[in-house]
Design an enzyme around this catalytic site. Structure first.
Site, PDB file in Angstrom:
ATOM      1  N   ALA A 255       0.798  -1.230   0.000  1.00 55.78           N
ATOM      2  CA  ALA A 255       0.000   0.000   0.000  1.00 55.78           C
ATOM      3  C   ALA A 255       0.836   1.289   0.000  1.00 55.78           C
ATOM      4  O   ALA A 255       0.622   2.176  -0.842  1.00 55.78           O
ATOM      5  CB  ALA A 255      -0.975  -0.034   1.180  1.00 55.78           C
TER       6      ALA A 255
ATOM      7  N   ARG B  40      -5.586  -0.270  -8.771  1.00 56.99           N
ATOM      8  CA  ARG B  40      -5.803  -1.278  -7.715  1.00 56.99           C
ATOM      9  C   ARG B  40      -6.808  -0.693  -6.724  1.00 56.99           C
ATOM     10  O   ARG B  40      -6.613   0.411  -6.214  1.00 56.99           O
ATOM     11  CB  ARG B  40      -4.488  -1.649  -7.020  1.00 56.99           C
ATOM     12  CG  ARG B  40      -3.533  -2.384  -7.954  1.00 56.99           C
ATOM     13  CD  ARG B  40      -2.464  -3.135  -7.209  1.00 56.99           C
ATOM     14  NE  ARG B  40      -2.979  -4.316  -6.539  1.00 56.99           N
ATOM     15  CZ  ARG B  40      -2.267  -5.030  -5.652  1.00 56.99           C
ATOM     16  NH1 ARG B  40      -1.036  -4.658  -5.338  1.00 56.99           N
ATOM     17  NH2 ARG B  40      -2.787  -6.095  -5.095  1.00 56.99           N
TER      18      ARG B  40
ATOM     19  N   ASP C  66      -3.624  -2.801   4.266  1.00 54.85           N
ATOM     20  CA  ASP C  66      -3.805  -2.037   3.029  1.00 54.85           C
ATOM     21  C   ASP C  66      -4.862  -0.960   3.178  1.00 54.85           C
ATOM     22  O   ASP C  66      -4.917  -0.014   2.408  1.00 54.85           O
ATOM     23  CB  ASP C  66      -4.191  -2.990   1.899  1.00 54.85           C
ATOM     24  CG  ASP C  66      -3.067  -3.974   1.646  1.00 54.85           C
ATOM     25  OD1 ASP C  66      -2.181  -3.672   0.853  1.00 54.85           O
ATOM     26  OD2 ASP C  66      -3.045  -5.031   2.304  1.00 54.85           O
TER      27      ASP C  66
HETATM   28  O1  MRU Z   1      -1.143  -7.240  -3.145  1.00 55.36           O
HETATM   29  P1  MRU Z   1       0.010  -6.568  -2.468  1.00 55.36           P
HETATM   30  O2  MRU Z   1       1.258  -7.374  -2.452  1.00 55.36           O
HETATM   31  O3  MRU Z   1       0.201  -5.148  -2.924  1.00 55.36           O
HETATM   32  O4  MRU Z   1      -0.530  -6.515  -0.982  1.00 55.36           O
HETATM   33  C1  MRU Z   1      -0.101  -5.618  -0.070  1.00 55.36           C
HETATM   34  C2  MRU Z   1       0.654  -6.269   0.990  1.00 55.36           C
HETATM   35  O5  MRU Z   1       1.822  -6.480   0.804  1.00 55.36           O
HETATM   36  C3  MRU Z   1       0.072  -6.638   2.247  1.00 55.36           C
HETATM   37  O6  MRU Z   1      -1.270  -6.846   2.309  1.00 55.36           O
HETATM   38  C4  MRU Z   1       0.673  -5.798   3.364  1.00 55.36           C
HETATM   39  O7  MRU Z   1       0.515  -6.468   4.542  1.00 55.36           O
HETATM   40  C5  MRU Z   1       0.128  -4.409   3.481  1.00 55.36           C
HETATM   41  S1  MRU Z   1       1.109  -3.239   2.661  1.00 55.36           S
HETATM   42  C6  MRU Z   1       2.296  -2.738   3.856  1.00 55.36           C
END
Ligand code: MRU
Length: 366
Positions: A55, A90, A243
């Site tokens: 995120a 996204r 996120d």
């Molecule tokens: O789909 P992604 O890899 O972009 O997902 C985000 C993440 O890496 C995790 O959900 C994470 O714990 C939160 S972002 C610091």
């Protein structure tokens, strides 16, 4: 973060070529490749194809995307277009909208001929702030780890389970869930990390790569192992990222997080979430009904990516012909399962009251 002795952020601006440089995360942990992002379309692709992911890093990348758009055409129409174009890449991570809104608000008040320079400056600020936020929330998380370490005997490690990659490469630097871990390790506290594999994209392999580069002891486990380890007293605490977290403390994070929180509750294992303030969605309360959950491509489930013993990157199909994969990428952990939220301003209960005590300026925001 140091890679082979050199310090890297997850993205940086190349002043000479006036382009953004990123670490192409689709190639990790097998190959460390740097890529350039030039056009607005390439910015959108980098986010949606997950060359950059996590995120906070998505938010910072989008800010540089707006800077690119303003350098091309600083008109109101193009500012609006860049916002809309990047926002739809996204849907779940709120940092994307947060960064885009911040850029639009700051830039729309300026004369067109000031916008390109101001947008680039703002993108730098957003990236730098992310580093500071993550460092600070890590300092607060460190206190929780220290307390557990003090009750350990004979140098036993503090055993932390984490899910997905809320690490250095999910942010500009430090990571969120990994920031307290790196800071504890650097202080000499004995740490062992259980790293969930995190199917389908195996972001746990990214976390393992990072931890390995930093010298942190860790074990890569399949997603279903966490409950078993907790039942046998082998996990001292869980730390995940998020996120998007609602103003009432419901936590949206990578798919599978909810099951870890349930297992943690059943086994009295503290479940903490590292939450940088740009990841709080102050406009919503109920995570389950209000957070859009990204449905990603079925191929991510139907195939696995890896490297062959001869070093070639490849994909293998794991499903029989005619079987289709379903791929919800995130889930919501209700606030009642969360022990505490670790923010840059301190640790608070996962509740509206808890968050507003730390961020009183959002009292009126709905
Ligand atoms: O789909 P992604 O890899 O972009 O997902 C985000 C993440 O890496 C995790 O959900 C994470 O714990 C939160 S972002 C610091």
């Amino acid at each position: 973060m140091r890679v082979d002795g050199k310090h890297f952020r997850s993205l940086w601006w190349n002043d000479v070529d006036a382009v953004l440089e990123i670490i192409d995360q689709r190639m990790l942990p097998y190959q460390f490749q740097i890529a350039q992002v030039v056009t607005l379309q390439q910015f959108a692709d980098a986010i949606s194809e997950m060359k950059v992911r996590g995120a906070p890093l998505i938010g910072a990348t989008a800010a540089y995307g707006v800077a690119r758009a303003m350098a091309d055409d600083p008109s109101d129409t193009n500012l609006q277009h860049a916002h809309q174009f990047l926002e739809k890449t996204r849907p779940t991570a709120i940092n994307l909208r947060w960064a885009l809104d911040r850029c639009r608000t700051a830039l729309s008040g300026l004369h067109e001929n000031q916008r390109a320079a101001a947008a680039l400056q703002l993108a730098h600020e957003i990236a730098d702030e992310d580093v500071q936020i993550n460092k600070r929330l890590g300092e607060h998380g460190l206190e929780i780890i220290k307390e557990i370490a003090e009750n350990k005997h004979d140098g036993e490690p503090v055993r932390i389970l984490t899910h997905c990659n809320a690490g250095w490469i999910a942010t500009v630097d430090w990571g969120t869930a990994t920031s307290p871990i790196y800071q504890a390790h650097d202080l000499g506290i004995n740490i062992h990390v259980w790293v969930d594999e995190t199917r389908p994209r195996n972001q746990g392999a990214l976390t393992s790569w990072e931890l390995g580069k930093h010298g942190v002891s860790h074990t890569y486990i399949v997603d279903n192992a966490g409950g078993h380890l907790m039942q046998h007293g082998m996990v001292d605490l869980v730390i995940t990222g998020t996120d998007r977290t609602t103003r009432c403390g419901d936590v949206c994070n990578k798919i599978g997080t909810y099951l870890k929180a349930l297992a943690a509750k059943d086994n009295n294992v503290p479940f903490y979430v590292t939450l940088p303030s740009p990841t709080i969605d102050w406009t919503i309360k109920d995570g389950l009904s209000e957070i859009p959950i990204e449905e990603r491509r079925a191929e991510e489930v139907e195939q696995v990516q890896g490297i062959t013993p001869t070093g070639d990157l490849g994909r293998l199909v794991v499903t029989p012909e005619g079987t289709h994969g379903g791929n919800p990428a995130f889930d919501v952990t209700p606030s009642r399962l969360v022990t505490g939220l670790i923010t840059e301003r301190g640790v608070c209960p996962a509740s509206e009251e808890g968050l507003l005590k730390l961020f009183p300026e959002f009292l009126e925001a709905h």
